[in-house]
Design an enzyme around this catalytic site. Sequence first.
Site, mmCIF file in Angstrom:
data_model
loop_
_atom_site.group_PDB
_atom_site.id
_atom_site.type_symbol
_atom_site.label_atom_id
_atom_site.label_comp_id
_atom_site.label_asym_id
_atom_site.label_seq_id
_atom_site.Cartn_x
_atom_site.Cartn_y
_atom_site.Cartn_z
ATOM 1 N N LYS A 105 0.943 -1.123 0.078
ATOM 2 C CA LYS A 105 -0.067 -0.025 0.000
ATOM 3 C C LYS A 105 1.032 1.127 0.040
ATOM 4 C CE LYS A 105 -3.866 -2.370 2.234
ATOM 5 N NZ LYS A 105 -4.969 -2.282 3.324
ATOM 6 N N TYR A 165 -12.461 -2.517 -3.809
ATOM 7 C CA TYR A 165 -12.751 -2.627 -2.351
ATOM 8 C C TYR A 165 -14.311 -2.627 -2.389
ATOM 9 C CZ TYR A 165 -8.137 -2.188 0.294
ATOM 10 O OH TYR A 165 -7.077 -2.617 0.796
ATOM 11 N N ASN A 214 -2.191 -0.213 7.166
ATOM 12 C CA ASN A 214 -1.610 -1.439 7.284
ATOM 13 C C ASN A 214 -0.767 -2.208 6.464
ATOM 14 O OD1 ASN A 214 -3.996 -2.035 5.787
ATOM 15 N ND2 ASN A 214 -4.870 -3.176 7.341
ATOM 16 N N HIS A 222 -1.875 -5.339 1.278
ATOM 17 C CA HIS A 222 -3.086 -6.097 0.870
ATOM 18 C C HIS A 222 -2.684 -7.432 0.332
ATOM 19 C CE1 HIS A 222 -7.075 -7.111 -0.857
ATOM 20 N NE2 HIS A 222 -6.299 -7.623 -1.971
ATOM 21 N N GLU A 266 -9.250 -10.155 -8.080
ATOM 22 C CA GLU A 266 -8.427 -8.862 -8.175
ATOM 23 C C GLU A 266 -7.165 -8.852 -9.309
ATOM 24 O OE1 GLU A 266 -7.325 -9.386 -4.010
ATOM 25 O OE2 GLU A 266 -9.195 -8.676 -3.202
HETATM 26 P P1 DAT Z 1 -7.904 -6.923 5.052
HETATM 27 O O1 DAT Z 1 -6.993 -5.982 4.140
HETATM 28 O O2 DAT Z 1 -7.198 -7.846 6.058
HETATM 29 O O3 DAT Z 1 -8.313 -8.226 3.971
HETATM 30 P P2 DAT Z 1 -10.631 -6.116 5.197
HETATM 31 O O4 DAT Z 1 -10.899 -6.665 3.886
HETATM 32 O O5 DAT Z 1 -11.751 -6.615 6.044
HETATM 33 O O6 DAT Z 1 -9.099 -6.390 5.664
HETATM 34 O O7 DAT Z 1 -10.621 -4.508 4.951
HETATM 35 C C1 DAT Z 1 -9.784 -3.759 3.883
HETATM 36 C C2 DAT Z 1 -9.153 -2.861 4.590
HETATM 37 O O8 DAT Z 1 -10.090 -1.852 5.217
HETATM 38 C C3 DAT Z 1 -8.371 -2.830 5.637
HETATM 39 O O9 DAT Z 1 -7.021 -3.545 5.208
HETATM 40 C C4 DAT Z 1 -8.101 -1.775 6.532
HETATM 41 C C5 DAT Z 1 -9.611 -1.394 6.315
HETATM 42 N N1 DAT Z 1 -10.480 -1.554 7.266
HETATM 43 C C6 DAT Z 1 -11.040 -2.765 7.614
HETATM 44 N N2 DAT Z 1 -11.788 -2.788 8.627
HETATM 45 C C7 DAT Z 1 -11.996 -1.279 9.038
HETATM 46 C C8 DAT Z 1 -12.301 -0.503 10.133
HETATM 47 N N3 DAT Z 1 -13.332 -1.185 10.986
HETATM 48 N N4 DAT Z 1 -12.023 0.639 10.389
HETATM 49 C C9 DAT Z 1 -11.206 1.396 9.452
HETATM 50 N N5 DAT Z 1 -10.452 0.665 8.378
HETATM 51 C C10 DAT Z 1 -10.809 -0.552 8.119
HETATM 52 MG MG MG Z 2 -9.807 -7.972 2.669
#
Ligand code: DAT
Ligand code: MG
Length: 169
Positions: A29, A69, A132, A135, A146
């Site tokens: 990222k 997303y 974080n 991805h 993707e």
């Molecule tokens: P991941 O990246 O572990 O697959 P995800 O698909 O649930 O996680 O979410 C995509 C991204 O969105 C994640 O890397 C960080 C952000 N995110 C997820 N949940 C969040 C939350 N509750 N508050 C803020 N950002 C969040």
């Molecule tokens: Mg995800």
Amino acid sequence: MLGLFLWFFAHIFKSGWTGVNERTFIAVKPDGVQRKRVGEIVQRFEKKGFKLVGFKLIQASKELLREHYWEHRNRPFYNRLVTYMSSGPVVAMVWQGLDVVKTGRKMMGQTNPTDSMPGTFRGDFCVEMGRNVIHGSDSLESAQREISLWFNETELCYRDVCTINWIYN
Ligand code: DAT
Ligand code: MG
């Protein structure tokens, strides 16, 4: 008859995506790129034994990121997430190998860095969910979706590597 043909086609198509040919989409990222974590992330996937088949530095458009997303479109953080992901270039990659989707997720750690074990990218490189660093696709289906969203077929190199017999038995 048509059903049988479709089943056969689906089976052949899917078999190209399983076993040692499994592929996942990994992206460093914008924060990971700015904080110079690209080299170490690539190195850990290489060291593990996975094969790099796609790699590019790209300033992603908001359209691409909204699509990427899409599953989170109704979540309160969606717009912030898209803004963050478009705040600088990302390194988009495709890695291949046995169970690479699941293993890639393990190497990443949990969504929230606070819950991520040391030794994982998120456990080692960051502190907050909104920054974080990396991805990774969460399933075979997400990986297919993707990879075709981020890469053209011509940008992927399905090559043989001479170490294959030292990685798989
Ligand atoms: P991941 O990246 O572990 O697959 P995800 O698909 O649930 O996680 O979410 C995509 C991204 O969105 C994640 O890397 C960080 C952000 N995110 C997820 N949940 C969040 C939350 N509750 N508050 C803020 N950002 C969040
Ligand atoms: Mg995800």
